[in-house]
Design an enzyme around this catalytic site. Structure first.
Site, PDB file in Angstrom:
ATOM      1  N   GLN A 196       0.834  -1.201   0.000  1.00 45.15           N
ATOM      2  CA  GLN A 196       0.000   0.000   0.000  1.00 45.15           C
ATOM      3  C   GLN A 196       0.874   1.259   0.000  1.00 45.15           C
ATOM      4  O   GLN A 196       0.402   2.341  -0.324  1.00 45.15           O
ATOM      5  CB  GLN A 196      -0.938   0.003   1.213  1.00 45.15           C
ATOM      6  CG  GLN A 196      -1.985  -1.100   1.149  1.00 45.15           C
ATOM      7  CD  GLN A 196      -2.983  -1.078   2.301  1.00 45.15           C
ATOM      8  OE1 GLN A 196      -3.213  -2.121   2.916  1.00 45.15           O
ATOM      9  NE2 GLN A 196      -3.569   0.059   2.604  1.00 45.15           N
ATOM     10  N   GLU A 211     -13.015   4.911   4.321  1.00 47.00           N
ATOM     11  CA  GLU A 211     -13.141   4.186   5.588  1.00 47.00           C
ATOM     12  C   GLU A 211     -14.397   4.513   6.346  1.00 47.00           C
ATOM     13  O   GLU A 211     -14.819   3.749   7.225  1.00 47.00           O
ATOM     14  CB  GLU A 211     -12.004   4.597   6.511  1.00 47.00           C
ATOM     15  CG  GLU A 211     -10.712   4.629   5.842  1.00 47.00           C
ATOM     16  CD  GLU A 211      -9.662   5.176   6.747  1.00 47.00           C
ATOM     17  OE1 GLU A 211      -9.911   6.146   7.475  1.00 47.00           O
ATOM     18  OE2 GLU A 211      -8.600   4.602   6.731  1.00 47.00           O
ATOM     19  N   ARG A 217      -9.575  -0.690   7.482  1.00 43.24           N
ATOM     20  CA  ARG A 217     -10.541   0.298   7.001  1.00 43.24           C
ATOM     21  C   ARG A 217     -10.832   1.353   8.057  1.00 43.24           C
ATOM     22  O   ARG A 217     -11.975   1.608   8.429  1.00 43.24           O
ATOM     23  CB  ARG A 217     -11.831  -0.365   6.565  1.00 43.24           C
ATOM     24  CG  ARG A 217     -12.460   0.468   5.457  1.00 43.24           C
ATOM     25  CD  ARG A 217     -13.447  -0.265   4.630  1.00 43.24           C
ATOM     26  NE  ARG A 217     -13.737   0.526   3.459  1.00 43.24           N
ATOM     27  CZ  ARG A 217     -14.081   0.030   2.290  1.00 43.24           C
ATOM     28  NH1 ARG A 217     -14.168  -1.244   2.119  1.00 43.24           N
ATOM     29  NH2 ARG A 217     -14.349   0.813   1.282  1.00 43.24           N
ATOM     30  N   CYS A 218      -9.766   1.971   8.502  1.00 39.57           N
ATOM     31  CA  CYS A 218      -9.935   3.001   9.525  1.00 39.57           C
ATOM     32  C   CYS A 218      -8.645   3.776   9.625  1.00 39.57           C
ATOM     33  O   CYS A 218      -7.588   3.272   9.313  1.00 39.57           O
ATOM     34  CB  CYS A 218     -10.310   2.342  10.842  1.00 39.57           C
ATOM     35  SG  CYS A 218      -9.195   2.539  12.204  1.00 39.57           S
TER      36      CYS A 218
END
Ligand code: PCD
Length: 806
Positions: free
Chosen positions: A237, A760, A384-385
């Site tokens: 990523q 997110e 996802r945060c």
């Protein structure tokens, strides 16, 4: 008359710029099986590596015998910690300032920890080799319960830290303690609690889970001995950060390392950190002189690379009788597993958990976090945060519901009463953040009106009466959640990774024919950057999005960027894109002025080019300016039309949203039905409404999974009992509810195009909405907090514990 001149609307539409539901250009290859993923990289003579892993959660490694393994046809090498020590790579630094074993060095600290790396001519041979490596273990008592980690007689996990009373984030209180982090005004908060008319205290746990992207973590490392160059294709990523880390730890010159993130099949935070597989594949390639591929399988992914959450949050709110909050106090016990490998900006041991005051105007708050070691896998990634924001949102949103219940108030009304008001922005929170913009009440009211909130409450009370009379076995819950996210890490004043400021970057080059390429420091894992980044440029400089190629993920060509996670790409890279485009536009204006023989100030921008003020027929399109940039620029000006921008954001962005979940639960079976899920998101200026909707659908599906079943669970011996998709809940189209999406638009005042992140948000707001729905359903039976995940069994158990089933 037959005028073929396009109208302004047609010119605008042709650009497919910001606000357009442009179809995702990357899907042309994805939907035809033509993506190029790491596992598609096949090089001549490529070898395959695989791990011998520990069956024990805690054990001493007495002996590793590879004699038989090396006899397996195709097996070329078995790498152990001893091999890695010769190149000083048996341990590696983590992003959180700790160190982590690459391969077991004397001890194993969690089940499935990497013990040895077998290199063979194909994956099957590597696997056969693994089965022939004989490892002698001496089991030690495992430490699984985080609440026992700091007992006096708790087993010592990290012998390498013996005698170290300080860690990367200050003093350590115990041999299994990592750090204590405190924020806020303790005295003022304690005073608020002493004076409070109403208080409560509840332990709210956010269980351990895992991002589990469809494509697991993997890489191909290829070392060219002649050139001394290392090329790594990997599911990264943040490819540039990986390049710098490799340069630092493998002591290779950074210009000789080429990191390429090809197409990625989902990241969700799992692909931010560095894992033993990468190091071992690189070392194996250097040693053998051949390319080496490492591909994780599903069980390895779920049990060894990165967990998320595992926060145990003792939460207290002080309030007046009327429901005005006056103080917040939270203590977190953070289970980090065997090594502190949390992927947070360096200075933030608990990420941005101090956003825990949420959307509410708390005059004072105090937070303390204790990080501890246990015999579990390392990680602590932002699934996802944005760095523990999900934990914070769950904590405060559950707590507001508990307060409402205690006060006998409606949870939505309680929220409306305590919201930060539009005129308070920029708002300084009690725990140190400056919220950029928001209009919470408008969003909340829109949500309540759309779902007909008051009618739902009437229906709920009628059903409760019927339940009490024994006429139904169904209960109903309305879960309200109002979240504020903090995304866009981040300003160099408080965000860095291993000392590198968290800016992001974009380089745009326009070609003579009016087309161009944009290279960006972010890296899509499915978000659709190739589509949306071109839309920003289209609006900014009037070149159709279709004529702009977007490229990410190759460290040789992309400008240095900090990568994609924490919904930072739109807030940071998105801003860099707009700024680079504006540099181009400024030069284009000079060229146009020269060509139109007017002063620059006499020009104004008009959709896809410049026109002379007051003389609308005198224009020069951006396409023509591109041509001119290569043959007739003003005297003294350099030819060409390109620009680079490195953007250091002045602040984070604070998207928010109002989510409402309506759910019925059958108490006899625990089976639930999500009747309705409404999600209103405000991410400021919207670049691509269709992509935003897709992002929200995906994030809500993950939120549903986490709240309703997904969990990494250990038994008392430290065995992972949810290590495959048989036991780890991965919702399919069958289980997933229908999503209703909606929006308001409150632009970010400091972002060049006013955009905030959104990827997110649905996870952050979704988990509390589901959990509040379940808790709301049961509350009239006397419960205040039921622990997630709310699977059928737990729902049935809750009903039983509350006396609703015999
Ligand atoms: N957008 C728009 N508008 C606005 C915002 C946004 O349009 N306003 C869009 C963009 O452009 C992109 C998307 O949307 O495309 C997203 O974005 P953002 O929010 O900014 O984000 P990013 O950075 O890009 O990304 C990231 C995220 C995250 S973080 C996650 S998890 C997830 C999400 O993203 N992941 C994923 N999503 C997704 N999708 C997919 N498909 N895949 C994936 O993997 Mo972490 O921290 O990492 O945990």
């Amino acid at each position: 008359m037959n005028d073929m001149t396009p109208t302004r609307e047609q010119r605008e539409a042709k650009l497919e710029g910001m606000g357009c539901k442009r179809k995702r250009v990357e899907d042309i290859r994805f939907t035809q099986g033509k993506g190029n993923y790491v596992d598609d990289v096949k090089l001549p003579g490529m070898l395959h590596g695989d791990f011998v892993r520990s069956p024990h959660a805690h054990a001493r490694v007495k002996k590793i015998d590879d004699t038989e393994a090396l006899k397996v046809p195709g097996v070329l090498a078995v790498i152990t910690a001893e091999t890695l020590k010769t190149v000083n790579l048996a341990w590696m630094p983590t992003l959180a300032g700790d160190v982590q074993m690459v391969l077991a060095d004397g001890k194993v600290l969690f089940q499935n920890q990497e013990v040895a790396f077998v290199v063979a001519t194909d994956r099957y041979a590597a696997d056969d080799g693994i089965n022939k490596v004989v490892v002698e273990y001496e089991p030690l008592p495992p430490l699984i319960d985080p609440f026992k980690a700091m007992d006096k007689d708790a087993p010592v996990l990290r012998e390498d830290l013996a005698g170290k009373t300080t860690g990367a984030h200050g003093p350590r209180k115990h041999h299994n303690h990592i750090f204590e982090w405190t924020v806020g005004d303790k005295d003022l908060t304690d005073a608020a609690f002493r004076k409070a008319e109403v208080t409560f205290k509840e332990m709210i746990s956010y269980h351990r889970t895992h991002p589990s992207p469809l494509e697991t973590c993997q890489c191909v490392c290829s070392f060219d001995k002649i050139r001394g160059e290392l090329t790594i294709w990997g599911t990264f990523q943040a490819p540039h950060v990986i390049r710098t880390v490799v340069a630092l730890i493998a002591k290779l010159p950074e210009q000789k390392i080429h990191v390429i993130s090809p197409d990625i099949g989902g990241g969700f935070g799992n692909k931010v950190g560095a894992y033993p597989g990468y190091i071992c594949a690189a070392v194996a390639s250097i040693v053998t002189g051949k390319p080496v591929k490492w591909v994780e399988d599903r069980i390895e992914n779920l049990t060894a690379t990165s967990f998320a959450r595992d926060y145990h949050m003792t939460t207290e709110i002080a309030s007046t009788k009327e429901g005005k909050v006056t103080g917040l106090r939270v203590h977190v016990l953070a289970d980090h597993g065997a090594f502190d490998a949390c992927a947070d900006p360096s200075k933030w041991p608990a990420g941005f958990f101090n956003i825990v005051t949420g959307s509410y105007d708390f005059p004072t708050a105090h937070l303390s976090v204790d990080g501890i070691y246990t015999n579990k896998a390392p990680g602590g990634v932002a699934y996802r945060c944005s760095f523990r924001v999900t934990e914070a949102a769950y904590c405060i949103e559950r707590a507001m519901d508990i307060l409402a219940q205690k006060l006998g108030m409606d949870p939505a009304e309680l929220r409306l009463k305590n919201f930060i008001k539009p005129e308070q922005f920029p708002y300084h929170s009690a725990l140190g953040w400056e919220y950029d913009s928001g209009d919470y009440a408008t969003a909340m009211k829109k949500a309540m009106e759309t779902v007909k909130y008051s009618e739902l409450r009437k229906e709920q009370s009628a059903l409760r009466e019927a339940f009490k009379r024994g006429e139904t076995r169904e209960i109903m819950g309305v879960g309200v959640s109002f979240f504020t996210e903090i995304v866009g890490a981040g300003p160099s004043k408080n965000c860095d990774i291993l000392g590198i400021a968290m800016f992001d970057s974009c380089e745009i080059r326009l070609h003579p024919t009016g087309a161009g390429i944009a290279r960006v420091g972010s890296k899509s894992q499915g978000q659709g950057h190739e589509t949306t980044w071109a839309q920003i440029i289209a609006t900014e400089i009037g070149i159709p999005a279709d004529d702009i190629m977007v490229e990410e993920g190759n460290t040789d060509t992309a400008p240095y960027g900090l990568g994609t996670y924490g919904s930072r790409s739109t807030p940071v890279a998105g801003a860099a894109i707009a700024m680079a485009a504006r540099k181009i536009k400024a030069k284009a204006q000079m060229i146009a002025a020269y060509k139109l023989e007017v002063h620059e100030d006499d020009l104004e921008w008009d959709i896809d080019g410049f026109r002379v003020k007051g003389l609308p027929e005198k224009t020069m399109s951006m396409k023509d300016i591109c041509w001119a940039a290569y043959n007739s620029v003003p005297p003294g000006m350099e030819p060409g039309l390109e620009a680079v921008s490195y953007y250091d954001p002045p602040n984070m962005t604070y998207p928010f949203g109002a989510y409402i979940c309506v759910m019925n639960i059958d108490v006899d079976t625990g089976v639930y039905k999500v009747r309705r899920f409404y999600a209103l998101d405000d991410c400021g200026t919207r670049i691509n409404p269709m992509i935003i909707e897709g992002q929200v659908h995906g994030g809500l599906t993950e939120a549903f999974a986490i709240a309703m079943g997904q969990e990494i669970r250990y038994d008392a011996d430290g065995n992972v009992v949810t290590g495959s998709f048989m036991d780890f809940f991965m919702p399919t189209a069958v289980e997933t509810p229908h999503w209703e999406t909606d929006f308001t638009v409150t632009p970010s005042p400091h972002h060049p195009i006013g955009a905030k992140g959104v990827g997110e948000s649905p996870n952050v707001g979704g988990v509390p909405a589901f959990s509040n729905a379940v808790n709301d359903a049961f509350s009239f039976l006397g419960s205040t907090h039921i622990q997630m995940p709310h699977d059928y069994w737990r729902n049935w158990k809750a009903a039983k514990d509350l006396g609703a089933v015999a």
